[in-house]
Design an enzyme around this catalytic site. Structure first.
Site, mmCIF file in Angstrom:
data_model
loop_
_atom_site.group_PDB
_atom_site.id
_atom_site.type_symbol
_atom_site.label_atom_id
_atom_site.label_comp_id
_atom_site.label_asym_id
_atom_site.label_seq_id
_atom_site.Cartn_x
_atom_site.Cartn_y
_atom_site.Cartn_z
ATOM 1 N N GLU A 234 0.880 -1.174 0.000
ATOM 2 C CA GLU A 234 0.000 0.000 0.000
ATOM 3 C C GLU A 234 0.912 1.217 0.000
ATOM 4 O OE1 GLU A 234 -3.155 -0.239 -0.294
ATOM 5 O OE2 GLU A 234 -3.327 -2.387 0.103
ATOM 6 N N CYS A 268 -2.385 9.105 2.630
ATOM 7 C CA CYS A 268 -2.109 8.513 1.308
ATOM 8 C C CYS A 268 -3.285 8.753 0.376
ATOM 9 C CB CYS A 268 -1.771 7.032 1.425
ATOM 10 S SG CYS A 268 -2.963 6.055 2.309
HETATM 11 P P1 NDP Z 1 8.869 4.834 4.383
HETATM 12 O O1 NDP Z 1 8.210 4.183 3.245
HETATM 13 O O2 NDP Z 1 10.348 4.991 4.343
HETATM 14 O O3 NDP Z 1 8.499 4.069 5.742
HETATM 15 C C1 NDP Z 1 7.369 3.239 5.919
HETATM 16 C C2 NDP Z 1 7.734 2.081 6.854
HETATM 17 O O4 NDP Z 1 8.756 1.277 6.258
HETATM 18 C C3 NDP Z 1 8.318 2.535 8.190
HETATM 19 O O5 NDP Z 1 7.900 1.643 9.197
HETATM 20 C C4 NDP Z 1 9.789 2.410 7.944
HETATM 21 O O6 NDP Z 1 10.518 2.294 9.125
HETATM 22 C C5 NDP Z 1 9.864 1.150 7.140
HETATM 23 N N1 NDP Z 1 11.082 0.997 6.381
HETATM 24 C C6 NDP Z 1 11.981 1.944 5.998
HETATM 25 N N2 NDP Z 1 12.973 1.402 5.257
HETATM 26 C C7 NDP Z 1 12.710 0.076 5.169
HETATM 27 C C8 NDP Z 1 13.345 -1.022 4.507
HETATM 28 N N3 NDP Z 1 14.453 -0.860 3.794
HETATM 29 N N4 NDP Z 1 12.779 -2.236 4.610
HETATM 30 C C9 NDP Z 1 11.638 -2.414 5.301
HETATM 31 N N5 NDP Z 1 10.995 -1.415 5.943
HETATM 32 C C10 NDP Z 1 11.530 -0.176 5.875
HETATM 33 O O7 NDP Z 1 8.175 6.217 4.556
HETATM 34 P P2 NDP Z 1 8.647 7.472 5.393
HETATM 35 O O8 NDP Z 1 8.088 7.313 6.733
HETATM 36 O O9 NDP Z 1 10.120 7.738 5.296
HETATM 37 O O10 NDP Z 1 7.904 8.608 4.574
HETATM 38 C C11 NDP Z 1 8.421 9.031 3.316
HETATM 39 C C12 NDP Z 1 7.326 9.315 2.330
HETATM 40 O O11 NDP Z 1 6.550 8.165 2.101
HETATM 41 C C13 NDP Z 1 6.306 10.324 2.780
HETATM 42 O O12 NDP Z 1 6.766 11.584 2.545
HETATM 43 C C14 NDP Z 1 5.115 9.974 1.954
HETATM 44 O O13 NDP Z 1 5.230 10.570 0.692
HETATM 45 C C15 NDP Z 1 5.225 8.491 1.825
HETATM 46 N N6 NDP Z 1 4.365 7.787 2.783
HETATM 47 C C16 NDP Z 1 3.182 7.337 2.348
HETATM 48 C C17 NDP Z 1 2.336 6.703 3.232
HETATM 49 C C18 NDP Z 1 1.026 6.200 2.797
HETATM 50 O O14 NDP Z 1 0.127 6.100 3.598
HETATM 51 N N7 NDP Z 1 0.876 5.834 1.557
HETATM 52 C C19 NDP Z 1 2.659 6.534 4.629
HETATM 53 C C20 NDP Z 1 3.961 7.018 4.982
HETATM 54 C C21 NDP Z 1 4.760 7.617 4.078
HETATM 55 P P3 NDP Z 1 11.125 3.619 9.808
HETATM 56 O O15 NDP Z 1 9.996 4.567 9.982
HETATM 57 O O16 NDP Z 1 11.611 3.096 11.084
HETATM 58 O O17 NDP Z 1 12.174 4.120 8.860
#
Ligand code: NDP
Length: 485
Positions: A234, A268
């Site tokens: 997602e 999102c």
């Molecule tokens: P990420 O996609 O980086 O993080 C989402 C989750 O994935 C977090 O729990 C994160 O952990 C984890 N994660 C990070 N790197 C890895 C990896 N290599 N392998 C497995 N899991 C990992 O999103 P961000 O929080 O950095 O946000 C960045 C951008 O993503 C936002 O600006 C937005 O545009 C988008 N976003 C979209 C969302 C949606 O609902 N569609 C939700 C959140 C973000 P950790 O937080 O500990 O790094």
């Protein structure tokens, strides 16, 4: 032994909400092993036993509602009222998943077909085993619940890795589950930063449910590919709201403003673009501007918009706004975002379609409103981005037709985001927004594998034998011509 810890800091005042271990690959693998053993116990409870446990979890969350609201507000910075709304939707999904799992997943008979009339055929859905859930910070209860509740109801154990920005909420949800009598290792939480999430993908889980950015979704999928572990992704969106010339403009403006700025735009399925018919654009934009100017961002309890949860996101918002203005876009409300995470809502109009503010996910309190000569043009522009999550259509006569043509997994007609609050509807997108579905019957099946069984009731024409005689082949020949010619 855990070597390091990290702090979860409140975006409201910088205070430490909690300190959590940064769990490494060994600890994550050990947690998955324990979850695998607990999965047996959880599965053995059957649909009714699991329903009782999930209902008890739901009631426990309600009994401690104010605590959870305060924690969500502290870790994300969102207003308490928004946290309450988020939790209500999550509870509705938890209730739905618990009460519908049996109907959707239980073994049922299917018609075996004319060729196989001597067989009884049944189809049932079995849990994968252990599901890894990687969640984001923007809706730290609602978003992971779309995977947690459905995976658990389907009979899986789960290992949840909450975002490093909202670990306290993740740990709290699991504590509530255990407090309510759920088997401790059937719902485990691992904490840490990105590498902990990556370790979860490689820890032997049977499926991964990821919610977050498209870029990280690709990394998750690549890690899962090493072991052919299935994933549901997602990812983000760049959702559009279309306003037709016959739309209720007040309702459309209200919806656009809520869709764009609630949760400070960190949604999102938030509205980031509007395509409005030129015939009504003037009146519509005036109304949106009026409503936008009324909103205040801040860290105090009365502010309608909180600060951005992730301070570095402000750089993305600033870059998108600057790009839109540089390309000739008009700043109708607000200005270039100030330094810091508190960003007053920004309304941009007539923005070049090639600008990042139109093409990339901004995830902040901005809205681009562009006018179009026809709804065909609105559809063409709305569909011209790589994302395809959801959208919204305001039209009195053409709502359904436009909804069908809008690219994405979900559309709300004459409302925004309504589909996310209907537990029976699947949630998910296409393209850069990911694939697979959470919520609804599809969401339950996403966390289960189909198991097909036939049982021969009596001997009929035996085709699968090495001793098949020419006479049987002649009968087969007649069947082919009679049934399929
Ligand atoms: P990420 O996609 O980086 O993080 C989402 C989750 O994935 C977090 O729990 C994160 O952990 C984890 N994660 C990070 N790197 C890895 C990896 N290599 N392998 C497995 N899991 C990992 O999103 P961000 O929080 O950095 O946000 C960045 C951008 O993503 C936002 O600006 C937005 O545009 C988008 N976003 C979209 C969302 C949606 O609902 N569609 C939700 C959140 C973000 P950790 O937080 O500990 O790094």
């Amino acid at each position: 032994m855990t070597a390091t810890t990290f702090d979860s800091l409140s975006p409201l005042d910088g205070r430490v909400v909690g300190t959590f271990p940064v769990q490494g690959a060994d600890e994550v693998a050990a947690t998955v092993d324990r979850a695998r053993r607990a999965a047996e116990e959880w599965r053995a409870l059957g649909f009714s036993g699991r329903r009782r446990a999930l209902d008890a979890w739901r009631r426990d969350i309600v009994a401690h509602l104010d605590e959870l609201i305060a924690l969500v507000r502290a870790e994300t910075g969102k207003p308490a009222g928004d946290a309450r709304l988020e939790i209500m939707l999550a509870l509705d999904h938890l209730a739905w998943a618990a009460s519908h799992a049996r109907r959707v997943l239980r073994r049922r008979s299917v018609f075996p077909g004319l060729l196989m009339l001597n067989q009884s055929a049944t189809l049932g859905y079995l849990p994968y085993g252990v599901v890894g859930v990687i969640g984001p910070w923007n809706y730290p209860v609602f978003t992971p619940m779309g995977s947690l509740a459905y995976a658990l109801a389907a009979g899986n154990a789960v290992v949840f890795k909450p975002s490093e920005y909202t670990p306290a909420v993740g740990v709290w949800l699991r504590e509530a589950f255990v407090r309510a009598g759920g088997p401790a290792d059937a719902f485990a939480v691992v904490t840490g930063l990105g590498p902990t999430g990556a370790a979860l993908c490689r820890a032997g889980v049977d499926k991964v449910a990821f919610t977050g950015s498209t870029a990280t979704g690709k990394a998750v999928m690549a890690a899962c590919a090493e072991s052919l572990t299935p994933v549901v992704i997602e990812a983000g969106g760049k959702d559009a709201l279309l306003v037709d010339e016959d739309a209720d403009l007040d309702a459309a403006a209200e919806a656009a403003v809520w869709g764009a700025y609630s949760n400070a735009g960190q949604t999102c399925i938030g509205i980031e673009r509007v395509y409005v018919h030129t015939a009504v654009a003037g009146r519509f934009v005036d109304r949106v501007a009026e409503l936008t100017a009324d909103l205040r961002a801040g860290v105090d309890d009365a502010a309608r918009l909180g600060p951005l949860t992730m301070a570095r996101q402000a750089d993305v918002v600033r870059a998108h706004v600057a790009d839109a203005v540089a390309a000739g876009g008009h700043l109708r409300v607000g200005g270039l975002p100030p330094e810091g995470a508190v960003i007053p809502p920004i309304l941009l109009t007539d923005v070049d379609e090639r600008s990042t503010a139109v093409r990339e996910e901004t995830f902040g309190p901005t809205l681009v409103v562009n006018r179009v000569a026809s709804m065909d043009e609105a559809i063409r522009r709305a569909n011209a981005v790589r994302y395809g999550l959801s959208g919204s259509v305001f039209s009195r006569r053409r709502g359904k037709e436009l909804a069908m043509r809008l690219r994405g997994g979900m559309v709300a007609i004459n409302a925004v985001i309504a589909f996310a609050a209907v537990p029976a509807l699947p949630f998910g997108g296409v393209g850069d927004s990911g694939f697979g579905r959470i919520h609804g019957a599809d969401g339950l099946r996403e966390f289960a594998t189909a198991k097909a069984i036939t049982r021969q009731r009596f001997r009929l024409l035996t085709l699968t034998t090495m001793r098949r005689r020419p006479g049987v082949d002649r009968i087969v020949d007649r069947i082919i011509r009679a049934l399929y010619g």
